[in-house]
Write an enzyme that holds these catalytic residues in place. Structure first.
Site, short mmCIF file in Angstrom:
data_model
loop_
_atom_site.label_atom_id
_atom_site.label_comp_id
_atom_site.label_asym_id
_atom_site.label_seq_id
_atom_site.Cartn_x
_atom_site.Cartn_y
_atom_site.Cartn_z
N LYS A 13 25.64 -20.78 24.41
CA LYS A 13 25.52 -21.06 25.94
C LYS A 13 24.07 -20.69 26.24
CE LYS A 13 30.24 -20.91 27.24
NZ LYS A 13 31.24 -20.01 27.48
N ASP A 62 29.83 -17.97 21.15
CA ASP A 62 29.94 -18.87 22.17
C ASP A 62 28.89 -18.56 23.24
OD1 ASP A 62 32.03 -20.72 23.89
OD2 ASP A 62 31.31 -19.08 25.15
N1 HSE Z 1 35.78 -19.70 25.48
C1 HSE Z 1 35.09 -19.82 26.57
C2 HSE Z 1 34.87 -18.48 27.40
C3 HSE Z 1 35.21 -20.92 27.60
O1 HSE Z 1 35.96 -17.58 27.14
O2 HSE Z 1 34.15 -18.14 28.41
C4 HSE Z 1 34.57 -22.30 27.14
O3 HSE Z 1 33.19 -21.97 27.18
#
Ligand code: HSE
Length: 440
Positions: A206, A202
């Site tokens: 980003k 994730d």
């Molecule tokens: N799952 C992500 C986090 C949030 O824990 O930051 C969504 O981008």
């Protein structure tokens, strides 16, 4: 686009979608006063309208995404359904109709960004994606506009709230990873399947988006070296504390003098005096180092219903007022108009390291370890060894000066092959502030 009323189609009405509905409903007057636009939610596309009908009485719920997108009264499509396949097809459909898309979908942008931005351009429309990174922190806006005068040399962020919650619990309570994860799940901070977050993916998605904007380059997830937090041992958090550091999952993008980028996500020792060390729980923070501005920190809630909805509604406003389309047309910062990133192979990364070796408590072991490091040109910065208890093995913790990742990998291979060492040894990276900014 009519000043009086702007028709919206929401694709998905989960947590964030619900937040968008709430802001558009509760703050309708404030938005109208500020921008002279009334947002009209024309369609809300969900899989099972019956499930949502009680929560959102009066909302125009439907399962027919195509009809909703195609409706001539819909001028902006807001994609909040997540995933890449169905969401990707619907985003394409909207763009082909020339309808601007607001999306929070970092997976979609990290995997198909250049193609979708090019499609938007071809159809004279735009994609807005503030909600894809950093939740409510306006970091996309800052990188695209506020910092546009800067050559950005480094971007260092805590961009995953789930990992930060887990690491904060491990640090403060001395908990194991499994214990901290379980607690984070119980409190609703971590998903039932936390893989995307704890694996670092994730954060990498980003980083691909943020680094693309910061460095004017086309960055894909595959350009990024990724390590998660799921193998982290509480002993390393404790040793890091003893040495004056805090372990954080950092997303790091740096540019060298030749314009080559190093892009990585991994657990990192951050000195306790660094502002990022203070960022705890579900908060996110992104440090940007620009040549003119110097260091700037963007801090706030990186996830959750209302912060993420705040970013999505900001995008709606940008699109409704035309500023997003104008920026998209005029600025050459989007992934379809940037050249592919020149990425430095990870083996060539220069970093400081933290090592935890498990060594037999016999004469000459330290000499063997320092010899192996010295053979590869690696210089020690600190060494910490505890007295042995009943075990014949003791942890030896070392921090190093700057060395290449390739040299460190080779040195560790040699160290783990020693009969006095019980491998595999732990190797984490230590980050220092970029030198030019370190002295104020
Ligand atoms: N799952 C992500 C986090 C949030 O824990 O930051 C969504 O981008």
């Amino acid at each position: 686009m009519s000043e009086a009323s702007t028709g919206i189609c929401l694709l998905g009405c989960g947590i964030v979608g619900g937040g968008v509905v709430k802001i558009l409903t509760d703050q309708a007057e404030l938005l109208r006063q500020r921008i002279g636009v009334r947002f009209d939610i024309r369609h809300v596309v969900v899989r099972d309208p019956k499930k949502h009908a009680a929560t959102y009485p009066g909302l125009p719920l439907t399962t027919d995404a195509h009809a909703a997108i195609d409706d001539p009264k819909v001028q902006i499509v807001v994609e909040l359904m997540g995933g890449t396949t169905a969401a990707g097809a619907l985003v394409e459909r909207a763009l082909k109709l020339g309808k601007p898309v607001v999306t929070a979908n970092k997976s979609l942008l990290a995997s198909r960004g250049p193609e979708l931005f090019a499609l938007a351009r071809k159809h004279n429309t735009a994609i807005a994606f503030e909600a894809s990174c950093g939740g409510g922190i306006p970091i996309i806006d800052a990188l695209s506009r506020g910092l546009v005068a800067n050559r950005i040399d480094a971007l260092v962020g805590i961009v995953n709230g789930t990992c930060n919650v887990i690491l904060t619990r491990m640090t403060r309570n001395g908990w194991s990873y499994a214990q901290a994860l379980q607690e984070a799940q119980k409190l609703g901070f971590a998903e039932a399947d936390p893989t995307l977050d704890v694996s670092g993916r994730d954060a990498a998605q980003k980083l691909a988006i943020l680094a693309g904007l910061a460095f004017n380059a086309r960055v894909s997830e595959a350009d990024i070296h990724v390590e998660g937090i799921d193998k982290l041992h509480p002993a390393d958090i404790q040793f890091a504390t003893d040495l004056g550091y805090v372990i954080k999952l950092l997303a790091i993008g740096e540019r060298d003098a030749e314009g080559r980028l190093t892009l990585r996500v991994h657990p990192t020792l951050v000195h306790k005096t660094d502002v990022l060390a203070e960022v705890s729980g579900s908060f996110n923070a992104i440090s940007i180092y620009g040549h003119a501005l110097g260091h700037a920190l963007f801090y706030g809630r990186g996830a959750g219903q209302m912060p993420t909805a705040s970013a999505a509604v900001a995008d709606l406003v940008g699109v409704a007022t035309g500023t997003t389309q104008l920026a998209f047309k005029r600025l050459n910062i989007y992934p379809d108009s940037a050249a592919p990133a020149k990425v430095l192979p990870f083996e060539q990364l220069q970093s400081r390291y933290y090592l935890r070796l498990t060594a037999r408590d016999v004469p000459g072991v330290l000499a063997q370890i320092t010899h192996a490091l010295g053979e590869h040109g690696i210089s020690l910065s600190a060494v910490l060894q505890r007295e042995a208890d009943e075990s014949q093995y003791v942890p030896v913790v070392i921090t190093t000066h700057l060395a290449r990742q390739g040299a460190m990998r080779a040195a560790l291979q040699a160290i783990d092959a020693l009969p006095t060492i019980q491998g595999p040894s732990v190797c984490l990276r230590v980050i220092d502030q970029p030198k030019e900014f370190a002295n104020g």
